[in-house]
Design a protein around this motif. Structure first.
Motif, short mmCIF file in Angstrom:
data_model
loop_
_atom_site.label_atom_id
_atom_site.label_comp_id
_atom_site.label_asym_id
_atom_site.label_seq_id
_atom_site.Cartn_x
_atom_site.Cartn_y
_atom_site.Cartn_z
N LYS A 528 10.53 27.67 -3.53
CA LYS A 528 10.27 28.87 -4.32
C LYS A 528 11.59 29.40 -4.90
O LYS A 528 12.64 29.34 -4.25
CB LYS A 528 9.66 29.95 -3.44
N SER A 530 12.46 32.41 -5.07
CA SER A 530 12.91 33.53 -4.22
C SER A 530 13.74 33.05 -3.04
O SER A 530 14.58 33.79 -2.53
CB SER A 530 11.70 34.32 -3.73
N TYR A 682 11.44 36.64 6.50
CA TYR A 682 10.96 36.07 5.23
C TYR A 682 10.21 34.76 5.46
O TYR A 682 9.22 34.46 4.80
CB TYR A 682 12.16 35.85 4.31
#
Length: 807
Positions: A528, A530, A682
């Motif tokens: 990803k 992010s 996360y």
């Protein structure tokens, strides 16, 4: 592959004994891996001799026993007590002398001893056939009709020959040697002795009408097919010579017909099959590849499904055998068989190999067919088999000997140059000797010039197709040991320093980590956006895919960290919480400046540890993994890569709450630390994780395979301990570096064995208990030298590190 020594002797009259023959075969490339003596009966009748009963009188103390005197050719008569009802004076008998071990047909072996039986001395034993393993009868002793002198070994009387089983480690290319005949050809080339195959001149077809029709539809898979019908055979036990041959090479005797087919296969290298002719439906044999899905029940009782590329021997209703591999159960020979059909063929090796592999069938037939048999052997083999059937089972040959051979398989033409023969051999051989060796190997010379030869290689030599193959044949018959070393050994190149093999180094490190409880993982390189952003990677420096499958998988990773955390989260959520994993993977990035965009990638090694350091056990208390467990593993990896001169300092970066850098020449080669809790959250990991990353490409560049050796010191080492009170900011590495720089001659080891923090030390203080190992390789250290060294170390610790020495 197993070979009978006696069977070889029947083919070629070589002078070598079994041991000498084994060495000879090994020198030709047929490596003998084992040589075992094979006795026709257990014990080989050792110690048993022919004797003559001179007197036979009733035993004075037993009604059913007799006292005899027996002449066994030794000058003095033996007194033997015998209980057999048929013993009498004048008989020739089998006597087991004192010390002989008998192996009866049933029961355990036993040794003959001198003894007294009911008060009378007995110096041996007069034997029945079951007592020496020659039969089942125990009605009485064996009475011989012979004029052989007394003392003749019983093995000679019964013509029992000891055989030797020669185990050859046959290489896949030597299909030509997969038989006794094939091995004999190599012996012929070495010894110059002739081979005598059983004659088939007496073979001729009979007068009985043929009832079976033959048709070969697939001539590519079956280039040559021979068949013969024999009527009126009798299935029975095989003669002893045939059972002995098969027993020596580890094949069970079934009956005379099945044994004949096995004999032809192992003796000549030509597999064959015998069908019960009355079970061939429609009285028709068709050689073809049946349609996919066709089923056949093979001799092992299993039903197999053919796939359309399997050649089969079929009758009018379907397959009755898998060609070159296995016979069918419904058409096999039984004790009720009276009419048979002999099949001897040459099958295409590729077809047989494919079928044997698909069906996981490895038989004596497929072993030979898939490597390549001799296409010129079937006519001789079927005649030889037919004569054996007539000799051992009777019967009458039918009028026609079937043979289908539409396209002749010709010899292979190979050209060789004399200069290449000399170059590859490393020695110049006379041209006449070269030609002689080749002719002994059935390789004929079609043409000869000053430069070389044009050769005709028989088709059974499937491994001789090139010039180099011919040279190999010459060399193995001439003898590797006959190639002399030159007087001056030289080389036309200089040895280079050994190069680092990346794959080998990776394997070594993987084995090291596996030995320390780590499991290897492989994660996706696509992540990803992010994930990269969390580590501070700006959008313009990320390597994006031009055509991503999903938005979540659209950029290349810039660190292995999150890939491993996802793997940890997946396993932790499934109750596997104590984990040590590692990954060799690539990371990616790009640099944008006034000169344009430059993409880069490199391989790194990642290590992750989480949960308990050791598995839960009643012996050891479970403890949580710490940063030092990770550091220990990383240190072993770096030491295994022989990365000397490493320095460390504190790591300040986005991945860690705390950590350290490992530097080599002021360049970071590895980093280790505790992963930030925000990164764990996360990734969905709810327990502490420790992570290390090694710049693998840089580590490989700095790796040196050189190994240095130091003589073990003859003089003892001395240990001294110090307790140092220091500021918390001072680490053990600083203590070690200061000590090593201060004392370079005597100091051989620095180790911390205890760390203490408490209110009594004062705010911001901690105590290190450190051991120092001192050793002089040339002499024993005295107290004066030790005290001087330790005083110098204390002075430096106080001045450079602000240490307070606890005394």
């Amino acid at each position: 592959m197993l070979i009978s020594y006696n069977a070889l002797k029947s083919l070629i009259d070589f002078p070598q004994n079994p041991e000498e023959l084994s060495a000879l075969l090994t020198s030709t490339g047929l490596e003998v891996e084992g040589l075992n003596e094979v006795l026709p009966v257990p014990g080989g009748l050792a110690g048993l001799v022919i004797g003559e009963v001179k007197t036979c009188e009733p035993h004075p103390n037993a009604d059913k026993l007799k006292c005899t005197t027996v002449d066994v050719g030794g000058g003095e008569l033996l007194s033997i007590v015998c209980g057999a009802p048929n013993v009498a004076a004048g008989q020739k008998v089998i006597v087991a002398t004192v010390g002989t071990t008998l192996y009866p047909t049933e029961g355990d072996s036993f040794q003959i001893k001198k003894s007294k039986i009911r008060g009378e001395v007995s110096e041996g034993m007069i034997c029945a056939e079951d007592e020496i393993g020659l039969g089942q009868s125990h009605a009485g002793i064996m009475v011989l009709d012979t004029n052989k002198p007394n003392g003749t070994p019983a093995a000679d009387y019964f013509n029992l020959k000891t055989d030797y089983c020669i185990e050859i480690g046959l290489t896949p290319n030597r299909a030509d040697a997969a038989s006794h005949f094939g091995v004999a050809r190599d012996i012929r080339a070495i010894t110059n002795k002739g081979i005598t195959l059983p004659a088939v001149d007496s073979f001729s077809t009979g007068t009985a009408e043929n009832t079976i029709k033959l048709k070969v539809e697939n001539t590519e898979a079956c280039p040559r097919f021979c068949g013969l019908e024999i009527r009126g055979v009798v299935v029975k036990e095989s003669p002893q010579w045939l059972k002995d041959f098969l027993g020596t090479i580890g094949v069970n005797s079934i009956n005379n017909l099945v044994d004949i087919s096995n004999y032809i296969c192992h003796y000549l290298g030509q597999p064959m099959h015998i069908f019960d002719a009355d079970k061939i439906r429609g009285q028709e044999i068709i050689v073809k590849a049946p349609q996919k899905g066709t089923k056949i029940k093979t001799l092992d009782g299993l039903e197999r499904e053919l796939n359309g590329n399997d050649l089969a021997i079929c009758d009018a209703e379907g397959p009755i055998g898998i060609a070159g591999v296995f016979g069918g159960e419904d058409s096999g020979v039984t004790e009720e068989t009276t009419n048979v059909f002999l099949e001897v063929a040459y099958f295409n090796p590729d077809w047989v190999r494919g079928t044997a592999t698909r069906h996981s069938l490895k038989t004596d037939a497929s072993f030979r067919y898939e490597r390549g048999t001799d296409p010129n052997m079937p006519p001789y083999a079927i005649k030889s088999a037919a004569l054996l059937v007539k000799e051992l089972a009777g019967g009458e040959f039918c009028k026609e000997l079937f043979e289908n051979y539409p396209v002749e398989i010709k010899n292979q033409e190979v050209k060789v140059k004399f200069k290449n023969i000399d170059r590859l051999l490393g020695k110049q051989l006379p041209k006449g000797l070269i030609i002689d060796i080749l002719q002994k190997l059935d390789i004929s010379v079609e043409a000869q010039t000053e430069e070389g030869l044009t050769l005709s290689v028989p088709p059974y030599r499937v491994d001789v197709t090139r010039e180099a193959d011919v040279v190999e044949e010459i060399l193995r018959i001439y003898g590797f040991d006959n190639i002399e070393l030159s007087e001056n050994l030289s080389s036309d190149y200089l040895s280079d320093f050994p190069k680092v093999e990346p794959d080998l180094q990776r394997l070594k490190v993987s084995e090291l980590l596996a030995g320390n409880g780590f499991f290897e993982v492989q994660n996706l390189s696509i992540v990803k956006p992010s994930q990269n952003a969390v580590l501070g990677d700006a959008e313009e420096t990320q390597v994006k895919l031009l055509n991503p499958l999903t938005e979540d998988l659209s950029v290349m990773r810039n660190s292995l960290l999150f890939s491993g955390l996802q793997t940890l989260a997946y396993n932790i959520n499934r109750r596997s919480k104590d984990l040590k994993i590692y990954e060799f993977g690539r990371v990616y990035g790009k640099k944008v400046n006034e000169n344009g965009t430059k993409y880069f990638d490199k391989q790194v090694l990642g290590l992750w540890i989480t949960g308990n350091a050791e598995a839960e056990s009643w012996q050891v208390k479970s403890t949580k993994a710490t940063f030092f467990d990770l550091k220990n593993a990383l240190t072993k990896v770096l030491a295994g890569m022989k990365l000397n001169g490493l320095t460390t300092d504190e790591a300040v970066e986005a991945r860690f709450e705390y950590g350290i850098n490992y530097k080599l020449n002021n360049k970071i080669i590895a980093v280790a630390g505790k992963v930030k809790s925000s990164h764990l959250k996360y990734s969905g990991v709810k327990q502490d994780v420790f992570y290390a990353e090694v710049d693998w490409e840089y580590a490989l560049k700095k790796y040196t395979p050189e190994v240095s050796f130091v003589e073990i010191p003859k003089f003892p080492a001395v240990r001294r301990d110090l307790s140092l009170v220091l500021n918390k900011e001072v680490g053990f590495d600083q203590i070690k570096n200061v000590a090593e720089q201060t004392e370079r001659k005597l100091l051989t080891g620095v180790n911390v064995f205890d760390i203490y923090e408490g209110e009594n030390l004062g705010a911001g203080k901690k105590s290190y208990s450190v051991s120092f190992t001192l050793q002089d390789p040339n002499k024993t250290l005295n107290d004066k030298a030790i005290d001087k060294t330790m005083s110098r170390l204390i002075q430096v610790f106080e001045s450079d590190l602000g240490a307070e020495i606890r005394r």
